[in-house]
Scaffold this motif. Structure first.
Motif, PDB file in Angstrom:
ATOM      1  N   ARG A 562       0.815  -1.212   0.000  1.00  0.00           N
ATOM      2  CA  ARG A 562       0.000   0.000   0.000  1.00  0.00           C
ATOM      3  C   ARG A 562       0.853   1.268   0.000  1.00  0.00           C
ATOM      4  O   ARG A 562       0.616   2.188  -0.793  1.00  0.00           O
ATOM      5  CB  ARG A 562      -0.920  -0.020   1.229  1.00  0.00           C
ATOM      6  CG  ARG A 562      -1.760   1.237   1.427  1.00  0.00           C
ATOM      7  CD  ARG A 562      -2.931   1.256   0.494  1.00  0.00           C
ATOM      8  NE  ARG A 562      -3.919   2.236   0.932  1.00  0.00           N
ATOM      9  CZ  ARG A 562      -5.168   2.229   0.535  1.00  0.00           C
ATOM     10  NH1 ARG A 562      -5.607   1.292  -0.286  1.00  0.00           N
ATOM     11  NH2 ARG A 562      -6.017   3.144   0.949  1.00  0.00           N
ATOM     12  N   SER A 589      -4.228  -7.338  -4.660  1.00  0.00           N
ATOM     13  CA  SER A 589      -4.768  -7.158  -3.313  1.00  0.00           C
ATOM     14  C   SER A 589      -3.680  -6.775  -2.315  1.00  0.00           C
ATOM     15  O   SER A 589      -3.967  -6.290  -1.223  1.00  0.00           O
ATOM     16  CB  SER A 589      -5.456  -8.443  -2.852  1.00  0.00           C
ATOM     17  OG  SER A 589      -4.545  -9.523  -2.860  1.00  0.00           O
ATOM     18  N   SER A 591      -1.921  -4.335  -2.283  1.00  0.00           N
ATOM     19  CA  SER A 591      -1.934  -2.893  -2.025  1.00  0.00           C
ATOM     20  C   SER A 591      -3.252  -2.409  -1.432  1.00  0.00           C
ATOM     21  O   SER A 591      -3.446  -1.215  -1.236  1.00  0.00           O
ATOM     22  CB  SER A 591      -1.652  -2.122  -3.317  1.00  0.00           C
ATOM     23  OG  SER A 591      -2.610  -2.443  -4.305  1.00  0.00           O
ATOM     24  N   HIS A 592      -4.173  -3.339  -1.142  1.00  0.00           N
ATOM     25  CA  HIS A 592      -5.473  -2.944  -0.594  1.00  0.00           C
ATOM     26  C   HIS A 592      -5.463  -3.099   0.920  1.00  0.00           C
ATOM     27  O   HIS A 592      -5.264  -4.194   1.445  1.00  0.00           O
ATOM     28  CB  HIS A 592      -6.584  -3.819  -1.191  1.00  0.00           C
ATOM     29  CG  HIS A 592      -7.948  -3.463  -0.688  1.00  0.00           C
ATOM     30  ND1 HIS A 592      -8.893  -4.406  -0.369  1.00  0.00           N
ATOM     31  CD2 HIS A 592      -8.519  -2.260  -0.425  1.00  0.00           C
ATOM     32  CE1 HIS A 592      -9.989  -3.810   0.048  1.00  0.00           C
ATOM     33  NE2 HIS A 592      -9.793  -2.511   0.024  1.00  0.00           N
ATOM     34  N   SER A 593      -5.649  -2.010   1.614  1.00  0.00           N
ATOM     35  CA  SER A 593      -5.733  -2.052   3.070  1.00  0.00           C
ATOM     36  C   SER A 593      -6.700  -0.976   3.536  1.00  0.00           C
ATOM     37  O   SER A 593      -7.121  -0.117   2.761  1.00  0.00           O
ATOM     38  CB  SER A 593      -4.350  -1.852   3.711  1.00  0.00           C
ATOM     39  OG  SER A 593      -3.847  -0.565   3.396  1.00  0.00           O
ATOM     40  N   ASN A 601      -7.627   6.634  -0.142  1.00  0.00           N
ATOM     41  CA  ASN A 601      -8.595   6.082  -1.093  1.00  0.00           C
ATOM     42  C   ASN A 601      -8.973   7.116  -2.155  1.00  0.00           C
ATOM     43  O   ASN A 601      -9.205   6.772  -3.309  1.00  0.00           O
ATOM     44  CB  ASN A 601      -9.846   5.598  -0.359  1.00  0.00           C
ATOM     45  CG  ASN A 601      -9.579   4.344   0.455  1.00  0.00           C
ATOM     46  OD1 ASN A 601      -8.595   3.647   0.225  1.00  0.00           O
ATOM     47  ND2 ASN A 601     -10.445   4.063   1.415  1.00  0.00           N
ATOM     48  N   PHE A 609      -8.667  -2.822  -8.525  1.00  0.00           N
ATOM     49  CA  PHE A 609      -7.855  -3.809  -7.823  1.00  0.00           C
ATOM     50  C   PHE A 609      -8.687  -5.045  -7.484  1.00  0.00           C
ATOM     51  O   PHE A 609      -9.926  -5.004  -7.458  1.00  0.00           O
ATOM     52  CB  PHE A 609      -7.274  -3.209  -6.533  1.00  0.00           C
ATOM     53  CG  PHE A 609      -8.308  -2.776  -5.543  1.00  0.00           C
ATOM     54  CD1 PHE A 609      -8.751  -3.630  -4.548  1.00  0.00           C
ATOM     55  CD2 PHE A 609      -8.859  -1.499  -5.616  1.00  0.00           C
ATOM     56  CE1 PHE A 609      -9.704  -3.236  -3.637  1.00  0.00           C
ATOM     57  CE2 PHE A 609      -9.820  -1.092  -4.709  1.00  0.00           C
ATOM     58  CZ  PHE A 609     -10.250  -1.967  -3.716  1.00  0.00           C
ATOM     59  N   ASP A 611      -9.432  -8.391  -4.838  1.00  0.00           N
ATOM     60  CA  ASP A 611      -9.318  -8.836  -3.454  1.00  0.00           C
ATOM     61  C   ASP A 611     -10.421  -9.849  -3.199  1.00  0.00           C
ATOM     62  O   ASP A 611     -11.294 -10.071  -4.055  1.00  0.00           O
ATOM     63  CB  ASP A 611      -9.421  -7.667  -2.474  1.00  0.00           C
ATOM     64  CG  ASP A 611      -8.617  -7.915  -1.187  1.00  0.00           C
ATOM     65  OD1 ASP A 611      -8.404  -9.102  -0.843  1.00  0.00           O
ATOM     66  OD2 ASP A 611      -8.206  -6.948  -0.544  1.00  0.00           O
ATOM     67  N   LEU A 616     -14.065  -6.785   0.568  1.00  0.00           N
ATOM     68  CA  LEU A 616     -14.792  -5.783  -0.220  1.00  0.00           C
ATOM     69  C   LEU A 616     -16.196  -5.591   0.335  1.00  0.00           C
ATOM     70  O   LEU A 616     -17.086  -5.097  -0.345  1.00  0.00           O
ATOM     71  CB  LEU A 616     -14.835  -6.203  -1.693  1.00  0.00           C
ATOM     72  CG  LEU A 616     -13.464  -6.276  -2.377  1.00  0.00           C
ATOM     73  CD1 LEU A 616     -13.610  -6.707  -3.830  1.00  0.00           C
ATOM     74  CD2 LEU A 616     -12.749  -4.935  -2.293  1.00  0.00           C
ATOM     75  N   LYS A 688     -13.053  -0.619  -7.324  1.00  0.00           N
ATOM     76  CA  LYS A 688     -12.253   0.596  -7.474  1.00  0.00           C
ATOM     77  C   LYS A 688     -12.838   1.692  -6.596  1.00  0.00           C
ATOM     78  O   LYS A 688     -14.007   1.642  -6.206  1.00  0.00           O
ATOM     79  CB  LYS A 688     -12.187   1.052  -8.937  1.00  0.00           C
ATOM     80  CG  LYS A 688     -13.495   1.575  -9.501  1.00  0.00           C
ATOM     81  CD  LYS A 688     -13.275   2.069 -10.927  1.00  0.00           C
ATOM     82  CE  LYS A 688     -14.580   2.545 -11.562  1.00  0.00           C
ATOM     83  NZ  LYS A 688     -14.373   3.037 -12.938  1.00  0.00           N
ATOM     84  N   TYR A 689     -12.007   2.665  -6.290  1.00  0.00           N
ATOM     85  CA  TYR A 689     -12.451   3.811  -5.504  1.00  0.00           C
ATOM     86  C   TYR A 689     -12.735   4.985  -6.439  1.00  0.00           C
ATOM     87  O   TYR A 689     -11.987   5.242  -7.383  1.00  0.00           O
ATOM     88  CB  TYR A 689     -11.395   4.208  -4.480  1.00  0.00           C
ATOM     89  CG  TYR A 689     -11.348   3.303  -3.285  1.00  0.00           C
ATOM     90  CD1 TYR A 689     -12.304   3.416  -2.279  1.00  0.00           C
ATOM     91  CD2 TYR A 689     -10.359   2.328  -3.160  1.00  0.00           C
ATOM     92  CE1 TYR A 689     -12.270   2.579  -1.172  1.00  0.00           C
ATOM     93  CE2 TYR A 689     -10.318   1.490  -2.060  1.00  0.00           C
ATOM     94  CZ  TYR A 689     -11.280   1.621  -1.072  1.00  0.00           C
ATOM     95  OH  TYR A 689     -11.253   0.786   0.016  1.00  0.00           O
ATOM     96  N   LEU A 694     -16.012   3.092  -2.360  1.00  0.00           N
ATOM     97  CA  LEU A 694     -15.704   1.817  -3.006  1.00  0.00           C
ATOM     98  C   LEU A 694     -16.856   1.379  -3.901  1.00  0.00           C
ATOM     99  O   LEU A 694     -18.020   1.377  -3.500  1.00  0.00           O
ATOM    100  CB  LEU A 694     -15.448   0.752  -1.945  1.00  0.00           C
ATOM    101  CG  LEU A 694     -15.028  -0.632  -2.436  1.00  0.00           C
ATOM    102  CD1 LEU A 694     -13.634  -0.572  -3.045  1.00  0.00           C
ATOM    103  CD2 LEU A 694     -15.060  -1.635  -1.288  1.00  0.00           C
TER     104      LEU A 694
END
Length: 704
Positions: A562, A589, A591-593, A601, A609, A611, A616, A688-689, A694
């Motif tokens: 991340r 995933s 980099s997703h936190s 975000n 991304f 995950d 999610l 995606k953001y 989200l």
């Protein structure tokens, strides 16, 4: 006619003629006037044969040879020549049936090119009611395949219900009946039951006194709703599903869905269904999961051993898996108590304090009949040969060479192939063992549940290709882990673009402190800056300039943590020339936190991304329960929790998944299925953001 179109068709026809003339040099014999084979049947000859026949025998009134040529060219992936024939046909006046056939052939071409949206758009415009029986079967088969790939189980079921009564070949009847049941059981039980009820009301109104006499007293609660009428022919209403035929399938799916884990009860209710639907056509080719129920009985263990590292270096990971597994266990316990049944007993073993030989002895003494774990590949390799015929769900992949990895960052834990990447990037190989399992030749009762970064990269390649990108680029850390992920992406991309000479570039960054220079190299902006500097020195005065970046990249897949991604994205933004379009970014995933203050975000808006569904927020009630009982946890830890939860939930699904290639189980990790090597594959979700919010992104990837 448009002049450009005429020129294009002319060039294509010249190309076709040249191909035919080349083959004519081989033989001067006149081909006999054969009767053309049925369209969409298996063709015995190659495309050149049908192009020759078209030249010798074809006419504007009889286009069959050109249609056959397109079918053969598509099968041979000769898309340029196929386009030539298609363009030529589109200039002619065609009957409604010929137009529908041409549309179906174009859809086949798009599908062969892996252009699924174009395939569906073309298929939607096909007037299928003008097609003959063979062409209609092909249309319905292609349509059902598209629905399945898009995870549209209801739509796939409707297409298959139209398809299966029309099939003539026994092998196809069996295969599509298996597929139909697999799609129907993915529907909610309420959907299946409501259709049976609705059909019952309609059937009662339409029934005759003779039909009423056919009722049987042996129908169970599930199938009793559907009045047993004699099934009328589908042909009476050619393009709709006959209600009783459909009701029988829905009732069959419902009873299987509710009883598949209870073989004795399943056998009883299936006999009741057969009595109620004694005249149903599926009886001739029952789905295989219903033909040998005793052999397909699920695992129902009494004593389960769970082998985890509960102390030492990987204690945090082991405890996260344990917590997820216990959560699933207590959920099952509540459900079984309501039915007056007892859950199995759990026995936890610490792999950090007990060696393989000791574990094998203790497992035998505890009368264990199912094993979950171990976690590390070395432990799997040492223990499995000692367990005999005990069924095992290992929490890593089977390989001939086990690898052990060392974690230097306990917060970036397991999103990946656990022993290889527990946030882990330094690996030590150990020697091959003669008794090591080979994932290409698995023991039937040994299963592996890995969370693999390579699998995630392959899914990313499919996603990016489905988004119509042609020149992706990979940015990954300079490590064994980064190389493995990039290689998996490149291999998948090559399989998606056969015959293409485009090679996916991979660029590896070493540290965040060198990202500026790294990005200059990736986007080749350094060369542009040097040219600007040279021009300024030549002119000797200030000049207005803009740095230009390369323009051959149309998507970037980023594999990073991340904090690395937060630095990488702005460097990418400033490196892309203002004259060029923004390059879509995709990430793993890794980099997703959680962004507790919703700052990063927003900075990552439009980045897509992957995950697991759990992270999610596709299971909001479960998320809330876990947070209340366990407190706030990092996403990397929650991924391990999801692995533990699913590893317990999937025990009684394994036999079903193993014996039904279309079967999918929806877990916290993703949509789970078994491959030919008994590895549990997880289809991830995409999101995606946008301005910090989200949004889920539809995935083109099928679970199977």
């Amino acid at each position: 006619m448009n002049v450009l179109l005429k020129k294009r068709i002319s060039r294509y026809l010249i190309l076709i003629t040249a191909t035919i003339l080349m083959t004519a040099c081989v033989t001067t014999e006149t081909l006999p006037e054969d009767i053309p084979p049925a369209l969409f049947s298996e063709l015995k000859d190659d495309s050149t044969f049908y192009l020759n026949k078209d030249t010798q025998l074809g006419s504007d009134e009889n286009l069959i040879w050109q249609f056959l040529a397109i079918q053969a060219l598509v099968a041979e992936q000769k898309f340029v020549l196929a386009n030539a024939v298609i363009d030529s046909l589109q200039t002619k006046t065609l009957t409604p049936e010929q137009s529908a056939i041409l549309g179906l052939l174009i859809a086949d071409k798009f599908y062969a090119q892996n252009k699924l949206p174009e395939t569906q758009a073309t298929l939607t415009n096909v007037d299928y009611q003008t097609l003959n029986d063979t062409s209609l079967i092909h249309y319905l088969a292609l349509q059902s395949t598209l629905h399945i790939k898009n995870n549209l189980s209801l739509e796939a079921s409707e297409s298959l219900l139209l398809l299966t009564p029309r099939l003539l070949i026994d092998e196809e009847k069996q295969r599509y009946n298996d597929l139909l049941l697999a799609q129907l059981i993915q529907l909610p039980a309420e959907t299946l039951a409501s259709f049976v009820n609705k059909t019952d009301e309609q059937a009662i109104k339409e029934s005759t006194e003779q039909n009423k006499d056919l009722a049987t007293e042996q129908v169970t609660d599930i199938v009793a709703q559907a009045n047993p009428l004699v099934e009328s022919s589908i042909k009476n209403n050619e393009y709709q599903v006959e209600p009783r035929f459909k009701a029988g399938w829905y009732a069959l799916a419902l009873l299987y869905q509710q009883n598949k884990l209870r073989p004795n009860r399943l056998s009883r209710v299936l006999n009741d269904w057969k009595a109620a639907y004694f005249d149903h056509s599926v009886l001739a080719f029952m789905p295989e999961v219903l033909t040998n129920i005793s052999a397909l009985s699920p695992y129902q263990p009494d004593n389960i051993a769970v082998l985890l590292p509960l102390t030492g270096r990987f204690e945090k990971q082991g405890k996260a898996i344990q917590f997820g597994l216990l959560n699933a266990y207590y959920q099952q316990q509540k459900a079984l108590q309501n039915e007056g049944e007892q859950p199995p007993k759990l026995h936890f073993f610490n792999t950090q304090t007990t060696n393989a030989q000791q574990l094998a002895i203790q497992i035998k003494q505890a009368n264990i009949d199912f094993v979950i774990g171990p976690l590390m590949k070395r432990e799997i390799e040492e223990l499995l040969p000692l367990l005999g015929t005990l069924p095992v769900l290992a929490l890593n992949r089977f390989t001939e060479t086990a690898q052990v990895a060392v974690d230097t960052d306990s917060e970036n834990v397991i999103n990946n192939d656990i022993a290889n990447d527990i946030g882990i990037e330094n690996e030590i190989e150990i020697a091959n063992k003669s008794n090591t399992l080979n994932e290409n030749n698995p023991v039937a009762w040994h299963y592996a549940f890995p969370l693999s970064p390579e699998d995630e990269a392959r899914q990313a390649a499919i996603m990016i290709r489905a988004d119509k990108h042609k020149h992706p680029l990979i940015i990954a850390p300079k490590s064994n882990y980064g190389t493995r992920v990039a290689d998996a992406f490149k291999a998948q991309w090559a399989s998606l673009t056969p015959g293409s000479d485009v090679k996916v570039e991979a660029h590896y960054f070493q540290s965040t402190s060198t990202l500026a220079d790294f990005m200059e190299d990736v986007f080749q902006t350094g060369d542009s800056k040097r040219r600007i500097s040279q021009m300024r020195s030549i002119v000797g005065a200030p000049i207005e300039t803009e740095v230009r970046s390369r323009r051959d990249v149309d998507a970037i897949y980023i594999v990073s943590k991340r904090d690395e991604l937060i630095l990488l994205k702005p460097f990418i933004d400033v490196s892309v020339s203002p004259f060029a379009e923004n390059i879509p970014l995709y990430a793993s995933s890794r980099s997703h936190s959680e962004d507790r203050f919703n700052m990063h975000n927003k900075e990552l808006s439009e980045l897509v991304f992957s995950d697991n569904p759990f992270l999610l927020n596709q299971y909001p009630e479960m998320n809330n329960e876990v947070e209340q009982s366990w407190g706030k946890q990092s996403f990397s830890t929650l991924r391990i929790f999801a692995l533990g939860f699913d590893s317990y939930q999937i025990i009684n699904q394994l036999i079903y998944l193993q014996n039904n290639e279309n079967a999918v189980y929806k877990g916290l990790v993703g949509e789970l299925s078994l491959d030919s090597g008994n590895n549990v594959d997880a289809k991830l979700s995409w999101a995606k953001y946008q301005d910090g919010t989200l949004f889920e992104v539809t995935s083109p990837i099928s679970a199977k």
